[in-house]
Every structure is written in structure tokens, then in C-alpha cells.
Scaffold this active site. Structure first.
Site, short mmCIF file in Angstrom:
data_model
loop_
_atom_site.label_atom_id
_atom_site.label_comp_id
_atom_site.label_asym_id
_atom_site.label_seq_id
_atom_site.Cartn_x
_atom_site.Cartn_y
_atom_site.Cartn_z
N GLU A 122 10.09 23.16 5.28
CA GLU A 122 10.95 22.17 4.61
C GLU A 122 10.26 21.56 3.40
O GLU A 122 10.89 21.36 2.36
CB GLU A 122 11.38 21.11 5.62
N GLN B 188 13.82 16.15 19.90
CA GLN B 188 14.74 16.23 21.05
C GLN B 188 14.03 16.02 22.39
O GLN B 188 14.53 15.33 23.28
CB GLN B 188 15.33 17.62 21.13
#
Lengths: 426, 426
Positions: free
Chosen positions: B174, B320
């Protein structure tokens, strides 16, 4: 059509209000513009106090210079470098990145803080001229509440919850009012061991009243509004000592963890590198057309310049003056390149505004005086209008609307800066 | 009604994804919660790379902890202080602000960067775990282009326009993709002496391919997208040296002014202060109910914990997992206080996403694979959804929409930080 083979080169030093307006006034002019600024961004200084008090983020009030000037073709380079000195005879600007020759020079480097000869006070009492200043002040203010929350020492807690602002001009008033708003509204319910309304905020002013540039009636209103958000205003009070634990003001000692400086400015130092006439604050004397008498191809605008108005008093170091002078300097350079005479500066005072706390302001617009919520709406509108960049206007408008209706502030972050004072804040 | 005279005290260390979820899972539970974090804000880490590459401001992805927890009455204090060690026998957490006794403890202090024993590389190759990291990276990246603009030295210019990202996991991908986007789109028209598309961006990965947590087909797509924004991906490439002028990778030297670390993490240090079993990276071994075998009133969640999943491999250090573990830890404490048995952790893998550059992403959602613009829309939606705070969601959504249609980035400011490397950037 010009018959010369090379276009005149205009070097503009400083991309604040004055410098930017000068550049923009030269749009489409047959010149080549080089812009020099030590930072990569233009800052909307009137709203710095809102970054300092965590209402706005830096990006809300600042924009990269090259982005602002993107659409202007005759801007040939934007150089992020520090201007060191000017050689008016050789017509060279010396910078950290080397020498830059010019045909015309616009000096718009503004002002910096002056501690009246006590530069040793600077680490203890930061001023508010740049984004870095604002972020440091924000860090200190928010950290003071955090440390107060966790300390077991009552005396230290009192010191942490005591805030001092030195200087009762618009900057000091706006800072103090915002501190009051933070303690009474924003943080009100968020602490468990302390009550942020315990915060004591002092505004010290050496003169008999605050806000000397406003009519006395409006200054009295401002004092009332400050009191309403918990600020104690003490006029006729000189600060004689500042150290890492507090200040001495009016012969009394105040233990305060956060001391903010809004009391004195001096011109940036570039005037001193030149053989030109300066006033006591280092400002460069200019002629009515904003050029230097001995070097008419050098123009000076904004806080760096000093010029008497029709009342015999020098123009104040405010944003409006810088913007109007910048615009005239650019226009005068354009006239000179076309062989036309330059014009004299005529200031149009559009009015004076200062905001106090959540939704109060004072406004003095061409003799029309307003105080309170109505003045605050005027203030809102004008500041949004003058912000550079439509995106910033939308963002700030949104942020303010949100903060207002939620009693919140949008940028309450403690991120470390180069001034790290305590080891816990890393 | 409880017959005990004092409610159990739950101390939660770390207000990241794991810690916050644990606290929120205890809403209305008959406990008293003390929150300890060394910072005053919760950061939405998945979007840190956007602050690092000047798309978002810090305040867009962070929110003060006490603000988030404002509505939860059993949160008795939020203390901004550093946790130093745990005494599990006396049941005391030692902090910079003194000792804090607990009945239940939730350790959620996360991970920090690991340089594989070469901590001397850290000043040259910052990682991306905190807002301060992001701001420092932003400063270095933007400054590199500014310095390239003003330098006269061709070799130095090449070095300034060379960027190295070490580590081919999602963070590295990213970051590299965003650097590519900056050079090819955002800054494209804004420089005069340089062309930002001259920037060379390298992504070095020691393994045979990037993105090991994704299926190979998606990793191949990601590589294509990276190439399209000018990133050279070099796998099977070990970085053996990092200094202030560049790196040695795969036995070749690369002169680069900006080197970013996305290659290794280790658990934060608090496990080492306790007499408990750790893995090689300092993570604390936990039982299926997330408590420590020898001290069942201590729960560990997120990157600090290590627990094997049903496939025998430890759960990854992703957001998560931290969120779901945090929620279970809170629920298990609630059960214990009610005399009920705790439950075991069952991970629900909702999928894996990574974004590359302007409008491409890869998504692996329960076996359903998506790549390209569609995946990017999914990515957008999910990240906005998980951002904490409605205001932040609106702000970020607005900022992204603006940036997308204007090919601009909203936070391109160079403001100094504590890592000041060069004197011009003050």
C-alpha cells in the site's frame, strides 16, 4: 509585443498573504516568477489559533504553495529554501539552495515573535505564527489536561490546570477565549478525576486595556465574553519573568504549566542583511509605491514593511494590509515592465474582527460596530471566504458546523513534535 | 443484584482495536474500567499509509480515546501514561503514573517494528505503526521532491527521487502503490525543474512473492497494478544494509533518500516483564479463551497475543483478529464476574483486502476473489464503515471523493517533527 529577448525575472520571497497576492497580481504578465519560501505550504494565519486549540487540522488551513500556483504559467519555479540575504547592487538573492539573480524582488517574509530582548523565554512561551507553533501549543494544552488527570499531586494539578496568555491583542484574546471554550465545553464531560472547568486562564496585558486596535466599547464587550468562558483579564500587568514552571506578572508569581506568547512581533531578519533603512523592529522603510527608495526594483510588503498611513501612523501588521500591499506590488511591477509609472498604496480598511470562544465576536466594520452572535456569524463568513481553496472552505465549514452542534473539536490529537518537553509524550 | 461490596476492577492496557473492543464489550457490565494508553488517541491503523502519503490528515483517522468512551459509564478513568510492567502475583500494573491494582487485566499493547536485530537501521528506515511514524514518512517523502526541485546536483537528484519500501506484505504494497500514485498523478504538474514521474520506487521482498496472505493469483494482479504506477517489485531480495544514503538489496547498492520499513514486527515489550511464556517475537501465549494459563485473570488480545488457529498456524496480526479477540476478552470477563464459564475464540475471517494506488485493490473474501476497480470500491466501503466516529466517516468519504475527482491529496504539508533530519526543514 516586447522587443527584449528575455523576460524580466521577478523573485518573490515568502508565500504568505503578501507574497501570494503579489504573484497572483502578475498573472499573465510578461515576466518569469521564481517563488522562494522556507516551507512548502501557505498558511491561513488568522485561523492558526484554531489549530492550536484543536478545532481544526493543519491541512484545513494550509495548502501547498505549488498547488495554489498550479494554474499560473509564468511561475517558473517554487523553491522550498531559506532566503539568507539580499545583495541589492548585484541584484542577487542568496538562499540555502544557492544564489538567485533577479530583475525585480518582492520581499514578503513577514514577522516572527519578539520577546523584548528575553529570547530565553521562548522555549517556555511559544508564540503562534506557524503550523509548527500551533501543533506545539496544541500538544501542551491537551497534555496539560491529561497530566492533570493522572497526577496525584494537588499542587502540580493546580499548576497543570493554570494557563497564561501574554498579550491582549486579537491573537491573545482569541487564544484565551478558545482555551476557555475547551475547558468549559469541549472537555467538560470527558475526565473522571478532574473537572476541566477547574482550569484557570489568565490573559495579561501591559496596556490599560486589551484590543487597542478596536474601539473601547468593543474591547469591553470582549472582556465580558472572556469572563464568561472563565478567562481572567488583567490589564496594566507587565510580565517580568517566564520560566518552566510559570510566570511573574504584575509582581505576583503564577504557577502555570502552559504559557503562550502573543505579545510582541518583530520583522523577519532579511532587512538586516541589506544596506537599507529599518525601523526599530527591523521593518524596511518603503516609499508609497512600496519600493525601497535606494533600490526601486525591490518591493517590500506585509509585516516586513513599514509605511505611514494618512494619519501619520504606520500601517498595522494585519492580513488585510499584507494582501492589499502584495496586490499593489505585483501591479506596480507589471506597470514598470510596461514603462508605466507605479501607483501609491491606498489602504482600504475593510474592518476589524476578533472572535471570543464559542460563538461570540466583535466586529468593527467601517465604523459599524457589532458584538455577540451576529458579529460571530460575520466572522465565520469572512474567514471561510478568504480561505484559499474551495476544498478547504468546504472542509472548514463542515468542521465548524459539526463542532458547533456537537460541542466538539475535530483535531484533539496529541502527536509529538520537535519541542518534546516531557518524556511521556513521544 | 451483586452482593459484593466492590465491583471488580478491569484495567485495559492499550486502546487500539483489541483494547477498545474489549472495553466496549463490557458496556453496562458491573465492573469498573480503567483505561491506560501512552497516547491520547485511538488510531485507525489500516489508513495510516494515507496519512504517510499525504492523502488524509491525522485527525481523519484518529479520535481521542476519552471521546470514544464518553458514553460508557463504567469507564472510570482514561489515563494517558505508559505501562511499564505487570506483577501478576500482586495483581498490579506498574505505570509511569504509579501502580494500578486490578482484578482483571486486558493487555492489548500491540506490536512495534522489528529490524531483525539491526536496530541501527531504524533512523534511516521508519516504519508505519503510529501517527508520528506517518507524519515523519510524509515529511520525508514530500521533502524529497522539494529538495530534488532545488538541487543542482544530478546524482543527488537521482538519489532524492529514489524511494525504497522494504517488505512486500499489505503495508509495504500500500505504501509503495501510494508513492507511485503521488509521483505519477498528484504531483505531476506541480514541479518545474523536475518531473515527478522520474521517481523510481522499489519494493523489496525476501520471499519468492509479495502478499503471502493472499492467493497467488491476487498477488500477481497486485504486482501488475504496482508496475502500472511505476513501482519495481523485486522478490527473493534480501536487504542486507540500510544507511543514511540508501540500501544494499540483493547484493546491489541503491542510493535512495527515502527508505521505508514494512518488513517485520515484534510484540510490544510488556510480556517480557512478566513471568509468562512468550514466543520468539515476544508475544504472550494464551489459552483458547484468551487468558494466560498461569494467570487466568489476565487476558491478552491482538498483536501481543499468540494463539494457534484450527489449522495449527497462529492467528495473524491483523485488525480483524484484534477486534474479535478484544470482543471475546471483554465478554469472557463479563462471564467470569457472573460465575459463568469463558468461551473459546473462534475466528471469523471476513476477508483480506489491499489497495494499490489510485483505484485498484485486491480482495479475498471467503474465497470470493476480486481485483481491480470493483475490489477498490469494496475496500472503500469497508474502511469507511469501520472508521470510528460518524464525523470521521463523513470527513474521510468527502476527502476521498475530492481527491479522486481532483487527482489531488488533501494533506500535503511538510510540518516538522522530532525526527528532523535536515536543517532546512524546521
Amino acid at each position: 509585443m516586447s522587443t527584449s529577448t528575455r523576460q524580466p525575472r521577478v523573485v518573490v520571497v515568502g508565500a504568505g498573504f503578501g507574497g501570494l497576492r503579489a504573484i497572483q497580481a502578475l498573472k499573465n504578465a510578461p515576466v518569469q516568477i521564481i517563488v522562494v519560501d522556507r516551507r512548502n505550504h501557505h498558511t491561513f494565519q488568522p485561523l492558526l489559533y484554531q489549530v492550536a486549540t484543536a478545532s481544526l487540522s493543519p491541512a484545513d488551513i494550509a495548502k501547498p504553495i505549488r498547488s495554489i500556483l498550479r494554474g499560473q504559467d509564468n511561475v517558473r519555479a517554487v523553491l522550498m529554501t531559506e532566503a539568507l540575504s539580499v545583495d541589492p547592487t548585484e541584484q542577487i538573492l542568496h538562499t540555502d539552495a544557492g544564489p538567485i539573480p533577479y530583475d525585480y524582488l518582492v520581499l514578503a517574509t513577514g514577522a516572527r515573535h519578539s520577546y523584548f530582548g528575553r529570547d530565553d523565554w521562548e522555549p517556555y512561551a511559544p508564540g503562534l505564527k506557524t503550523l509548527e507553533d500551533a501543533l506545539e501549543i496544541r500538544r501542551r494544552v491537551l497534555s496539560a489536561f491529561e497530566e492533570a488527570e493522572r497526577t496525584e499531586d494537588d499542587t502540580e494539578r493546580d499548576r497543570l490546570l493554570t494557563f497564561v496568555v501574554i498579550g491582549g491583542g486579537p491573537t491573545g484574546v482569541e487564544l484565551a477565549g478558545a482555551l476557555g471554550e475547551i475547558s468549559r465545553y469541549t472537555l467538560a464531560r470527558e475526565f473522571d478525576r478532574i473537572d476541566p472547568t477547574w482550569a484557570r486562564i489568565f490573559l495579561f496585558e501591559a496596556a490599560p486595556r486589551i484590543l487597542p486596535s478596536f474601539p473601547e466599547s468593543l474591547a469591553r464587550k470582549a472582556t465580558t465574553y472572556l469572563n464568561q468562558v472563565g478567562v481572567q483579564v488583567r490589564t496594566d500587568t507587565f510580565v517580568t519573568e517566564v520560566d518552566d514552571a510559570g510566570v511573574v506578572a504584575g509582581d505576583r508569581r503564577f504557577e502555570a504549566a502552559t504559557v503562550l506568547w502573543a505579545a510582541g512581533v518583530a520583522a523577519s531578519g532579511i532587512g538586516k542583511t541589506m544596506d537599507v533603512e529599518l525601523d526599530r523592529a527591523g521593518r524596511i522603510l518603503v516609499q508609497p509605491d512600496l519600493s525601497i527608495a535606494t533600490y526601486p526594483n525591490i518591493f517590500v510588503v506585509g509585516d516586513l514593511a513599514v509605511l505611514d498611513g494618512p494619519d501619520g501612523k504606520p500601517y498595522p501588521g494585519v492580513a488585510q494590509v499584507a494582501m492589499q500591499q502584495g496586490r499593489l506590488a505585483g501591479a506596480n511591477i507589471r506597470r514598470r515592465t510596461a514603462g508605466q509609472p507605479a501607483q501609491a498604496f491606498h489602504y482600504q480598511d475593510k474592518g476589524n474582527l476578533a472572535t471570543i470562544g464559542r460563538n461570540r465576536a466583535i466586529a468593527d466594520i467601517r465604523g459599524f460596530r457589532l458584538a455577540g452572535f451576529g458579529a460571530w456569524l460575520v466572522w465565520l463568513w469572512i474567514h471561510i471566504f478568504f480561505l484559499i481553496g474551495f476544498q478547504n472552505r468546504l472542509r472548514v465549514a463542515f468542521q465548524w458546523a459539526w463542532s458547533y452542534f456537537r460541542f466538539d473539536r475535530g483535531a484533539r490529537l496529541i502527536t509529538s513534535t520537535g519541542y518534546d518537553r516531557t518524556k511521556e509524550i513521544v
